[in-house]
Structures are given as structure tokens and as C-alpha cells.
Design a protein around this motif. Structure first.
Motif, mmCIF file in Angstrom:
data_model
loop_
_atom_site.group_PDB
_atom_site.id
_atom_site.type_symbol
_atom_site.label_atom_id
_atom_site.label_comp_id
_atom_site.label_asym_id
_atom_site.label_seq_id
_atom_site.Cartn_x
_atom_site.Cartn_y
_atom_site.Cartn_z
ATOM 1 N N PHE A 104 0.841 -1.377 -0.105
ATOM 2 C CA PHE A 104 0.089 -0.086 0.068
ATOM 3 C C PHE A 104 0.872 1.333 -0.099
ATOM 4 C CE2 PHE A 104 -3.201 -2.960 2.201
ATOM 5 C CZ PHE A 104 -4.123 -2.769 1.027
ATOM 6 N N ASP A 105 1.987 1.154 0.405
ATOM 7 C CA ASP A 105 3.002 2.427 0.567
ATOM 8 C C ASP A 105 2.091 3.476 1.280
ATOM 9 O OD1 ASP A 105 5.042 4.208 0.170
ATOM 10 O OD2 ASP A 105 4.646 4.473 -1.902
ATOM 11 N N VAL A 106 1.907 3.519 2.385
ATOM 12 C CA VAL A 106 1.013 4.240 3.179
ATOM 13 C C VAL A 106 1.626 5.607 3.188
ATOM 14 C CG1 VAL A 106 -0.408 2.351 4.413
ATOM 15 C CG2 VAL A 106 1.656 3.441 5.455
ATOM 16 N N THR A 134 -10.189 3.908 -5.515
ATOM 17 C CA THR A 134 -8.903 4.411 -5.803
ATOM 18 C C THR A 134 -8.075 3.602 -4.583
ATOM 19 O OG1 THR A 134 -9.693 6.297 -6.508
ATOM 20 C CG2 THR A 134 -7.367 6.480 -5.770
ATOM 21 N N ILE A 135 -7.105 3.112 -5.008
ATOM 22 C CA ILE A 135 -5.933 2.580 -4.272
ATOM 23 C C ILE A 135 -4.409 3.118 -4.663
ATOM 24 C CG2 ILE A 135 -4.760 0.422 -3.308
ATOM 25 C CD1 ILE A 135 -7.155 -1.059 -3.751
ATOM 26 N N LYS A 136 -3.781 3.742 -3.877
ATOM 27 C CA LYS A 136 -2.399 4.396 -4.219
ATOM 28 C C LYS A 136 -2.917 5.396 -5.614
ATOM 29 C CE LYS A 136 1.096 1.707 -4.392
ATOM 30 N NZ LYS A 136 2.232 0.654 -4.585
ATOM 31 N N ASP A 137 -2.255 5.323 -6.673
ATOM 32 C CA ASP A 137 -2.630 6.427 -7.694
ATOM 33 C C ASP A 137 -3.398 5.692 -8.799
ATOM 34 O OD1 ASP A 137 -0.645 4.784 -8.481
ATOM 35 O OD2 ASP A 137 0.670 6.367 -9.312
ATOM 36 N N VAL A 138 -4.046 4.610 -8.423
ATOM 37 C CA VAL A 138 -5.076 4.057 -9.531
ATOM 38 C C VAL A 138 -6.412 4.152 -9.000
ATOM 39 C CG1 VAL A 138 -5.334 1.731 -10.624
ATOM 40 C CG2 VAL A 138 -3.053 2.232 -9.990
ATOM 41 N N THR A 139 -7.193 4.582 -10.020
ATOM 42 C CA THR A 139 -8.657 4.587 -10.010
ATOM 43 C C THR A 139 -9.201 3.699 -10.806
ATOM 44 O OG1 THR A 139 -8.490 6.785 -9.067
ATOM 45 C CG2 THR A 139 -10.660 5.976 -9.783
ATOM 46 N N LYS A 140 -10.059 2.514 -10.573
ATOM 47 C CA LYS A 140 -10.803 1.653 -11.460
ATOM 48 C C LYS A 140 -12.211 1.417 -11.134
ATOM 49 C CE LYS A 140 -6.782 -0.689 -13.411
ATOM 50 N NZ LYS A 140 -7.470 -0.251 -14.921
ATOM 51 N N ASP A 173 -4.710 -5.187 -10.739
ATOM 52 C CA ASP A 173 -5.275 -4.122 -11.326
ATOM 53 C C ASP A 173 -5.203 -2.795 -10.720
ATOM 54 O OD1 ASP A 173 -6.345 -5.865 -13.111
ATOM 55 O OD2 ASP A 173 -8.249 -5.949 -12.119
ATOM 56 N N TRP A 174 -4.818 -2.507 -9.475
ATOM 57 C CA TRP A 174 -4.438 -1.574 -8.666
ATOM 58 C C TRP A 174 -3.057 -1.345 -8.360
ATOM 59 C CZ3 TRP A 174 -9.200 -3.521 -8.623
ATOM 60 C CH2 TRP A 174 -10.290 -2.893 -8.761
#
Length: 209
Positions: A104-106, A134-140, A173-174
């Protein structure tokens, strides 16, 4: 969150039965704005470990809102924010790894968010909510199947509604791609992750004045 439409069979002028949307009066009465109660809500997950068992975890810190419109379900919305640093799988070392840049790189991406965009009734009290995860810098886009568990007034006078359900995602995917190979074949962590939601929300009280 479009949760309040019902479908019933009505005869058309040709004599054939046609499914039409119908508002349920009981559910329509629940129209209003709600705040998710974090102390009675669980947002968790299950993931396969070493190909032979499941690891379960929860996110202990989260907040969210629901805006429910029983008369015009398409106007309903849902919003949830999850603090990724609050992950708890019962193993501190594993939790630390999940918080790291491998997952996750919190430090750089402290929150996971969901914003609804649409919903549909699957039958009875079952619904499918679609939105952007949205997780990290990815939104799907993500669809979540939920069941409406009903409403109640608690001992403190709060009007509550409840939903439970879940979905399965591919974490890759994220961008959550970390893994390690097993000597016997396969990998340490499966790509598929089951997300589980058990939500209790309290209707917002009118502001004085």
C-alpha cells in the motif's frame, strides 16, 4: 447509492406482464443523509496465502456517508474513505509489510477511497453498487453486491440502516503486484482478494435553527 427501487409484475394493455420499477413506501421513508458508524461497521478482506489457507484482515479506521433517496433512487450516493495504516491481520510483521512500498505504501498513499456512480436492484433486498475505487494512484471501476438488512431505532434514538455484502478484485489491477514464488509451485499471495462490507449508518439529525 440506488437502493430503494422495487420491481413488480403489472399487466400491460396487451395482456402481457411487464416488470416496472415501484417505490417501496417503507424504504422511501428512509430517504435522507446518513453517516457510517465506524464502531459498528466492518470493512475487511480475505486473501489466499501459500495456496493452502486464507488470511483475513480488517481496516480499523474509516469514515463515510450515504445519501439515500427512496423516491428517486438514482439520486442516491455513497462515499467511503479507509485509512490504510489501520490494516490489521493479527500479525504485526505482516501488517508492517502490507503498509510498506511493496503493497500500500501508506507514507505516500494513506487512504483508499470509494465513490459510487450507479446502482441497480438484483431482486428482493439485493443490490449492486458501482463506483470508483482508488488505491495508491490507481482508480478503477468496482461493483459491490449488497443486501439491505433493514432499519431500526437504537436505544439512543439513532435511526439506523444496515447493509452487508462484498466483491472480489484482482489486486494487480491497482498496482499491488508484490509476490514470491513457492518451491512447490504457485505464489505466496493470490492475486484475487475478497472484500467484505458490513455497514451500519446513522441518519443525520436536522441542524438546529
Amino acid at each position: 447509492m440506488s437502493l430503494f427501487s422495487r420491481k413488480s409484475e403489472s399487466a400491460a394493455t396487451t395482456g402481457s406482464a411487464t416488470a416496472v420499477a415501484e417505490v417501496n413506501p417503507e424504504l422511501a421513508a428512509l430517504t435522507g443523509d446518513y453517516t457510517i458508524d465506524p464502531t459498528h461497521t466492518s470493512i475487511g478482506f480475505t486473501v489466499r496465502h501459500a495456496m493452502v489457507t486464507n488470511v483475513r484482515g480488517v481496516f480499523g479506521t474509516h469514515e463515510g456517508t450515504l445519501s439515500l433517496d427512496g423516491s428517486k433512487p438514482e439520486n442516491s450516493t455513497a462515499s467511503i474513505d479507509v485509512e490504510l495504516n489501520s490494516i490489521d491481520t493479527g500479525a504485526p510483521d505482516r501488517d508492517g509489510h502490507l503498509r510498506s512500498a511493496d503493497f500500500f505504501d501508506v507514507e505516500n498513499f494513506p487512504r483508499m477511497t470509494f465513490r459510487s456512480t450507479a446502482a441497480e436492484q438484483l431482486g428482493g433486498d439485493r443490490y449492486r453498487i458501482t463506483g470508483d475505487l482508488t488505491i495508491k494512484d490507481v482508480t478503477k471501476p468496482l461493483s459491490i453486491d449488497l443486501e439491505f438488512n433493514g432499519s431500526a431505532t437504537d436505544p439512543y434514538g439513532n435511526e439506523r440502516v444496515g447493509f452487508e455484502g462484498g466483491t472480489t478484485i484482482s489486486r494487480s489491477d491497482w498496482g499491488l503486484t508484490w509476490n514470491a514464488a513457492l518451491e512447490s509451485g504457485g505464489v505466496v499471495v493470490s492475486d484475487k482478494v475478497k472484500l467484505v462490507f458490513d455497514i451500519s449508518a446513522i441518519r443525520n439529525k436536522p441542524q438546529a435553527g
